[in-house]
Scaffold this motif. Structure first.
Motif, short mmCIF file in Angstrom:
data_model
loop_
_atom_site.label_atom_id
_atom_site.label_comp_id
_atom_site.label_asym_id
_atom_site.label_seq_id
_atom_site.Cartn_x
_atom_site.Cartn_y
_atom_site.Cartn_z
N ASP A 38 0.84 -1.20 0.00
CA ASP A 38 0.00 0.00 0.00
C ASP A 38 0.87 1.25 0.00
O ASP A 38 1.93 1.28 0.65
CB ASP A 38 -0.91 0.04 1.23
CG ASP A 38 -1.85 -1.16 1.32
OD1 ASP A 38 -2.25 -1.66 0.26
OD2 ASP A 38 -2.16 -1.58 2.46
N VAL A 39 0.39 2.27 -0.71
CA VAL A 39 1.03 3.58 -0.72
C VAL A 39 -0.03 4.62 -0.37
O VAL A 39 -1.01 4.78 -1.10
CB VAL A 39 1.66 3.91 -2.09
CG1 VAL A 39 2.32 5.29 -2.05
CG2 VAL A 39 2.68 2.85 -2.49
N ASP A 40 0.18 5.30 0.77
CA ASP A 40 -0.77 6.34 1.21
C ASP A 40 -2.21 5.82 1.22
O ASP A 40 -3.13 6.42 0.66
CB ASP A 40 -0.67 7.58 0.30
CG ASP A 40 0.69 8.24 0.36
OD1 ASP A 40 1.32 8.16 1.42
OD2 ASP A 40 1.12 8.82 -0.65
N ASP A 41 -2.39 4.67 1.85
CA ASP A 41 -3.71 4.05 2.00
C ASP A 41 -4.33 3.61 0.67
O ASP A 41 -5.53 3.30 0.62
CB ASP A 41 -4.68 5.00 2.72
CG ASP A 41 -4.22 5.33 4.13
OD1 ASP A 41 -3.71 4.42 4.81
OD2 ASP A 41 -4.36 6.50 4.54
N HIS A 42 -3.52 3.56 -0.38
CA HIS A 42 -3.99 3.06 -1.67
C HIS A 42 -3.30 1.73 -1.96
O HIS A 42 -2.08 1.61 -1.83
CB HIS A 42 -3.67 4.06 -2.79
CG HIS A 42 -3.85 3.50 -4.17
ND1 HIS A 42 -5.08 3.26 -4.72
CD2 HIS A 42 -2.93 3.11 -5.11
CE1 HIS A 42 -4.93 2.76 -5.93
NE2 HIS A 42 -3.65 2.66 -6.19
N GLY A 89 3.94 -1.65 -9.71
CA GLY A 89 4.82 -2.05 -8.61
C GLY A 89 5.87 -3.09 -8.94
O GLY A 89 6.45 -3.71 -8.05
N LYS A 90 6.19 -3.26 -10.22
CA LYS A 90 7.19 -4.28 -10.61
C LYS A 90 8.56 -3.94 -10.03
O LYS A 90 9.21 -4.80 -9.43
CB LYS A 90 7.26 -4.38 -12.14
CG LYS A 90 5.95 -4.76 -12.79
CD LYS A 90 6.07 -4.92 -14.29
CE LYS A 90 6.51 -3.64 -15.01
NZ LYS A 90 5.53 -2.54 -14.85
N SER A 91 9.01 -2.70 -10.20
CA SER A 91 10.31 -2.31 -9.65
C SER A 91 10.29 -2.32 -8.13
O SER A 91 11.31 -2.62 -7.48
CB SER A 91 10.70 -0.91 -10.16
OG SER A 91 10.85 -0.90 -11.57
N THR A 92 9.15 -2.01 -7.55
CA THR A 92 9.01 -2.06 -6.09
C THR A 92 9.27 -3.46 -5.58
O THR A 92 9.90 -3.65 -4.52
CB THR A 92 7.60 -1.59 -5.68
OG1 THR A 92 7.44 -0.22 -6.06
CG2 THR A 92 7.38 -1.73 -4.18
N GLU A 112 14.67 0.66 0.78
CA GLU A 112 13.59 1.55 1.17
C GLU A 112 12.62 1.76 0.01
O GLU A 112 13.04 1.87 -1.15
CB GLU A 112 14.16 2.90 1.61
CG GLU A 112 13.13 3.88 2.12
CD GLU A 112 13.73 5.16 2.61
OE1 GLU A 112 12.98 6.11 2.92
OE2 GLU A 112 14.98 5.24 2.71
N THR A 113 11.34 1.79 0.32
CA THR A 113 10.31 2.06 -0.68
C THR A 113 9.36 3.13 -0.14
O THR A 113 9.40 3.47 1.05
CB THR A 113 9.50 0.79 -1.04
OG1 THR A 113 8.81 0.33 0.12
CG2 THR A 113 10.42 -0.31 -1.57
N ALA A 114 8.47 3.60 -1.01
CA ALA A 114 7.59 4.71 -0.64
C ALA A 114 6.37 4.26 0.15
O ALA A 114 5.67 5.10 0.72
CB ALA A 114 7.13 5.46 -1.90
N GLY A 115 6.07 2.97 0.18
CA GLY A 115 4.85 2.49 0.81
C GLY A 115 5.11 1.45 1.88
O GLY A 115 6.22 1.35 2.42
#
Length: 241
Positions: A14-18, A43-46, A55-58
């Motif tokens: 999830d990223v920012d509740d999405h 989200g493939k690279s994630t 570290e990731t954004a979500g």
């Protein structure tokens, strides 16, 4: 060579509740190439960064494990979308940077052989600023292959190359990474069908397998079964776009 494990990834992200993707249950088979496709931004690279523990954004809720129970990141080499070449080092120095950072003596014979095989021997003393985008990507590929790790994570490693050079570099990577556990992120159905032992399609809802020809990779570009699979996969991706 150190054992190349099967890696399983189960969970959601999830990223920012999405919800970006998931829940998914994805397996990256030992000693094989798994090709990961899906629309841009899904989200493939994630997933590559999650496997590496970067570290990731979500927020990832789940688990990523190797079947031998050992840590993954220290056994993995990673080629990002950006070549990440150090601008103050020449091509040769960039290719051996991994050994340098670990305080080990580089294998210069191996480095020279890899640079030759990616077609850059005439540019070995040039710095990244003097290289084209395709040359930089080939240099990054040589650096990744130089690491000789049992787990290899590749994020669109051939995207900047012309068709002929791309096929040559695919052949080289398939040869030198035989027996490794490879996860390849790509947007190219032809590339996935040529290189993959298995293909996984990532979407918001899950990660689903795509049927491949019975022939073993690396498949020839004119293989009829591969061409049929490629066309079917492209049609599927277009409908799902």
């Amino acid at each position: 060579m150190i054992y190349a494990p099967t890696i399983t990834l189960q969970g959601r992200y999830d990223v920012d509740d999405h919800r970006l993707f998931g829940p998914i249950d994805m397996s990256i088979s030992a000693g094989q190439w798994t090709c990961l496709l899906g629309r841009s931004g899904v989200g493939k690279s994630t997933i590559l960064r999650l496997i590496l523990g970067l570290e990731t954004a979500g927020d990832f809720i789940g688990e990523i494990v190797a079947d031998d129970g050992q840590p993954i990141a220290k056994r993995a080499s990673y080629m990002a979308q950006s070549d990440l070449l150090l601008p103050w080092l020449n091509l040769h120095e960039n290719v051996v940077i991994g050994s340098r950072l670990r305080g080990a003596e580089p294998d210069f014979d191996q480095a020279n052989a890899l640079i030759d095989r990616v077609g850059l021997s005439d540019h070995i003393k040039k710095k990244p600023g003097a290289l084209s985008g395709g040359m930089r990507q080939r240099a990054a590929l040589a650096r990744t292959l130089m690491e000789n790790r049992p787990i290899v994570l590749l994020d669109e490693p051939f995207s900047a190359l012309d068709a002929g050079t791309r096929a040559d570099m695919q052949d080289l990577a398939a040869e030198l990474l035989a027996g490794r556990t490879v996860l390849l992120v790509t947007h190219d159905p032809a590339e996935a069908c040529r290189l993959g032992h298995q293909i996984t399609l990532l979407s918001e809802d899950g990660a689903n397998a795509w049927d491949l020809p019975n022939t073993m990779p690396i498949r020839q570009p004119d293989d009829p079964e591969m061409l049929r699979s490629q066309a079917s996969l492209l049609a599927h991706l277009r409908v799902g776009a």
